[in-house]
Design an enzyme around this catalytic site. Sequence first.
Site, PDB file in Angstrom:
ATOM      1  N   SER A  49      -7.686  10.132   5.384  1.00  0.00           N
ATOM      2  CA  SER A  49      -7.934  10.657   4.045  1.00  0.00           C
ATOM      3  C   SER A  49      -6.699   9.943   3.245  1.00  0.00           C
ATOM      4  O   SER A  49      -6.758   9.921   1.920  1.00  0.00           O
ATOM      5  CB  SER A  49      -7.597  12.060   3.766  1.00  0.00           C
ATOM      6  OG  SER A  49      -6.227  12.435   4.082  1.00  0.00           O
ATOM      7  N   ASN A  55       3.041   7.534  -1.947  1.00  0.00           N
ATOM      8  CA  ASN A  55       1.818   7.747  -2.612  1.00  0.00           C
ATOM      9  C   ASN A  55       1.758   9.202  -2.945  1.00  0.00           C
ATOM     10  O   ASN A  55       1.350  10.159  -2.128  1.00  0.00           O
ATOM     11  CB  ASN A  55       0.690   7.364  -1.550  1.00  0.00           C
ATOM     12  CG  ASN A  55       0.550   5.881  -1.512  1.00  0.00           C
ATOM     13  OD1 ASN A  55       1.089   5.078  -2.282  1.00  0.00           O
ATOM     14  ND2 ASN A  55       0.532   5.284  -0.340  1.00  0.00           N
ATOM     15  N   GLU A  58      10.021  17.697  10.967  1.00  0.00           N
ATOM     16  CA  GLU A  58       8.546  18.517  10.819  1.00  0.00           C
ATOM     17  C   GLU A  58       8.648  19.563  10.043  1.00  0.00           C
ATOM     18  O   GLU A  58       9.328  20.414  10.012  1.00  0.00           O
ATOM     19  CB  GLU A  58       8.064  18.803  12.277  1.00  0.00           C
ATOM     20  CG  GLU A  58       6.587  18.935  12.585  1.00  0.00           C
ATOM     21  CD  GLU A  58       6.325  19.056  13.808  1.00  0.00           C
ATOM     22  OE1 GLU A  58       7.153  19.569  14.739  1.00  0.00           O
ATOM     23  OE2 GLU A  58       5.295  18.670  14.231  1.00  0.00           O
ATOM     24  N   LYS A  67      15.829   8.493  -8.293  1.00  0.00           N
ATOM     25  CA  LYS A  67      14.842   7.893  -8.842  1.00  0.00           C
ATOM     26  C   LYS A  67      14.006   6.839  -8.226  1.00  0.00           C
ATOM     27  O   LYS A  67      13.942   5.602  -8.665  1.00  0.00           O
ATOM     28  CB  LYS A  67      15.842   6.953  -9.885  1.00  0.00           C
ATOM     29  CG  LYS A  67      16.832   7.601 -10.741  1.00  0.00           C
ATOM     30  CD  LYS A  67      16.144   8.679 -11.761  1.00  0.00           C
ATOM     31  CE  LYS A  67      17.006   9.398 -12.606  1.00  0.00           C
ATOM     32  NZ  LYS A  67      16.320  10.379 -13.458  1.00  0.00           N
ATOM     33  N   THR A  90       0.939  -1.267  -0.100  1.00  0.00           N
ATOM     34  CA  THR A  90      -0.098   0.125  -0.098  1.00  0.00           C
ATOM     35  C   THR A  90       0.842   1.355  -0.060  1.00  0.00           C
ATOM     36  O   THR A  90       0.416   2.496   0.100  1.00  0.00           O
ATOM     37  CB  THR A  90      -0.991   0.093   1.200  1.00  0.00           C
ATOM     38  OG1 THR A  90      -0.320   0.508   2.275  1.00  0.00           O
ATOM     39  CG2 THR A  90      -1.949  -1.357   1.168  1.00  0.00           C
ATOM     40  N   ASN A 118      -2.895   7.296   3.722  1.00  0.00           N
ATOM     41  CA  ASN A 118      -2.301   6.156   3.702  1.00  0.00           C
ATOM     42  C   ASN A 118      -2.751   5.209   4.829  1.00  0.00           C
ATOM     43  O   ASN A 118      -2.908   4.107   4.726  1.00  0.00           O
ATOM     44  CB  ASN A 118      -0.616   6.430   3.976  1.00  0.00           C
ATOM     45  CG  ASN A 118      -0.136   7.056   2.831  1.00  0.00           C
ATOM     46  OD1 ASN A 118      -0.624   6.796   1.824  1.00  0.00           O
ATOM     47  ND2 ASN A 118       0.970   7.823   3.106  1.00  0.00           N
ATOM     48  N   LYS A 164       2.426   2.442   6.901  1.00  0.00           N
ATOM     49  CA  LYS A 164       0.999   2.185   7.813  1.00  0.00           C
ATOM     50  C   LYS A 164       0.600   0.848   7.611  1.00  0.00           C
ATOM     51  O   LYS A 164      -0.183   0.287   8.468  1.00  0.00           O
ATOM     52  CB  LYS A 164       0.046   3.163   7.176  1.00  0.00           C
ATOM     53  CG  LYS A 164       0.446   4.625   7.224  1.00  0.00           C
ATOM     54  CD  LYS A 164       0.148   5.316   8.632  1.00  0.00           C
ATOM     55  CE  LYS A 164       0.022   6.661   8.668  1.00  0.00           C
ATOM     56  NZ  LYS A 164      -0.270   7.501   9.860  1.00  0.00           N
ATOM     57  N   GLY A 215       2.654  11.265  15.001  1.00  0.00           N
ATOM     58  CA  GLY A 215       3.494  10.900  15.780  1.00  0.00           C
ATOM     59  C   GLY A 215       3.589   9.392  16.132  1.00  0.00           C
ATOM     60  O   GLY A 215       4.559   8.778  16.653  1.00  0.00           O
ATOM     61  N   ASP A 228      24.258   5.917  13.658  1.00  0.00           N
ATOM     62  CA  ASP A 228      24.442   6.916  14.532  1.00  0.00           C
ATOM     63  C   ASP A 228      23.048   7.583  14.761  1.00  0.00           C
ATOM     64  O   ASP A 228      22.779   8.005  16.098  1.00  0.00           O
ATOM     65  CB  ASP A 228      25.412   7.790  14.584  1.00  0.00           C
ATOM     66  CG  ASP A 228      26.849   7.226  14.038  1.00  0.00           C
ATOM     67  OD1 ASP A 228      27.266   6.280  15.010  1.00  0.00           O
ATOM     68  OD2 ASP A 228      27.310   7.430  13.251  1.00  0.00           O
ATOM     69  N   THR A 280     -11.910   3.332  10.730  1.00  0.00           N
ATOM     70  CA  THR A 280     -11.021   4.438  10.870  1.00  0.00           C
ATOM     71  C   THR A 280     -11.518   5.680  10.028  1.00  0.00           C
ATOM     72  O   THR A 280     -12.369   5.476   9.266  1.00  0.00           O
ATOM     73  CB  THR A 280      -9.491   3.965  10.595  1.00  0.00           C
ATOM     74  OG1 THR A 280      -8.747   5.056  11.401  1.00  0.00           O
ATOM     75  CG2 THR A 280      -9.404   4.022   9.227  1.00  0.00           C
TER      76      THR A 280
END
Lengths: 310, 310
Positions: free
Chosen positions: A74, A302, A200, A268, A45, A76, A49, A177, A168, A71
């Site tokens: 919108s 995706n 983030e 790529k 998929t 994944n 997830k 999260g 490392d 669930t």
Amino acid sequence: MRDIILSVTKDLQKFVIKTPVLRFDIIDSLCNCNVFFKCENFQHTGSFKYRAAINAIKNMPVEFKQTGVITHSSGNFAHALARAAYELKIPCHLVMPNNTPNFKKSSVLSYTKNVIECESNLKAREFTTSEILKNKNLYFIHPSNNMDVIIGNSSCALEFIIDYPNLDFVFSPIGGGGLIAGTSIAINNFSEHCQVIGAEPSNVDDAYRSLISGKIEFNESTNTIADGLRTNLGSINFPIIQNYVNEILLVSEDEIMDSLDIIINKLKIVVEPSSAVVLAALIKNNKKFKNKNIGLIMCGGNIDFNSLKF
Amino acid sequence: MRDIILSVTKDLQKFVIKTPVLRFDIIDSLCNCNVFFKCENFQHTGSFKYRAAINAIKNMPVEFKQTGVITHSSGNFAHALARAAYELKIPCHLVMPNNTPNFKKSSVLSYTKNVIECESNLKAREFTTSEILKNKNLYFIHPSNNMDVIIGNSSCALEFIIDYPNLDFVFSPIGGGGLIAGTSIAINNFSEHCQVIGAEPSNVDDAYRSLISGKIEFNESTNTIADGLRTNLGSINFPIIQNYVNEILLVSEDEIMDSLDIIINKLKIVVEPSSAVVLAALIKNNKKFKNKNIGLIMCGGNIDFNSLKF
């Protein structure tokens, strides 16, 4: 926790792809360090997830196995849960915003027809889900703020650190999260020296601000191209991040786009903007990581090329 | 020949990427066989041509080392030769059609400024090149019909068959024939049972018809999306193909586009249409290859997303 992660990762082997780790000379040269790309964009998929979805369904209370799971997502997680439920023969209901791109809708519809549309905001998603839950005996699985989801996610970092024990630092993006919580639990339990860095978008820097203030902060807008990272930090994930994540690095939209361009057009491989956020964070801060062994989690692939211009 | 291929492959190790081999469950299921993707799209300059370019320059006559090399190419060989010459500190001249897409021109210009434009047809390219050769003492390297190019290309198949000795078939696309010539020499010398299959667009099926007629046939048009395969079969490559290639499979433009869509949007790797030709040939003929171990050479990944709609 060590035993749980090991046992879940072993159980997931039958269902998930042990994704490859790729290296690219031009990134090593650009960043002056040794960079290892853990390619969850190659996962079933197209994102990590799927690990979470399989693990959450496998651990759902038995009384819901006939009626199924639900669930709201919108992207994944909807796709992952739909396929995982299909593979494990569990009915699946999805609440999805009515502006979900067609290519995402059609991926989901090949696994379940139980798709309920709602307005495109968190309140509408939660309200629609709770209305359905009033009438149907379904098991709700949150896309990120759920312990089975987090442990499922941790299998990715465990594979990574077992095959590359000299890492490392491992960089993970932060949305709700769930990925970085799973990653940091695994790294903390299976490496003595490796540190976990969050990445983030500056435009949705709720996790960054939450770490500073010590309480969950919220975003005023969700204006980032990294669509997988628009969700707010979850209450289960936050204390894990507080304990196990060393630092969160912020990047601008331009930096995300530049990294996305590099990954797709030079390396790529097909990734979505959320994956590019971690490379952007490394490029921006490369002096700090000179000569280190850096693991970057490419969380998903995706992306709708028809809507994107480089 | 065995020793030459071994020694060239060893010499090239310092310069080229030993490209990874990837596997994808959905392709195995779709084709009912075990498919191994040798990812030359991850090679320097985004195609296998870099192997050829390095080897041809390393073997050029010493009297041209000051003055340099020249080729005519609109695409991957121009890019590969420009970078290889740059790395090996040899001057490089390129004759390129005046309708070469900007993204290809700019890749080349970062390595050499000696780019001469000409009309977009083979005659103009050859004429322009010969005019330059009258005035300048340059070493001409043909993009495909050159023995050092062929041996350079063979290093890809050697890496492949050494790491995956159980391959039953290796599929290679055919344009000028340099890749499949190198591939079939390596496979023939280093495997007792593995066979080499060519894949060609029906719209430019010169190699297919040449194998039948026993002489080099020509294409009336170059109307295929697989831009790397528009070149006609070369005279050095043809006898090698006659001797060592077991079969050539043809595919339509729609079949190429469908495979390209699968590779980019499902497998999440970036390839150019010429690479999709081999997967298209396998999908179309999958019954013939049931349960076999199939190697597919993804020859390159230089594609302009801005000009493409799925």
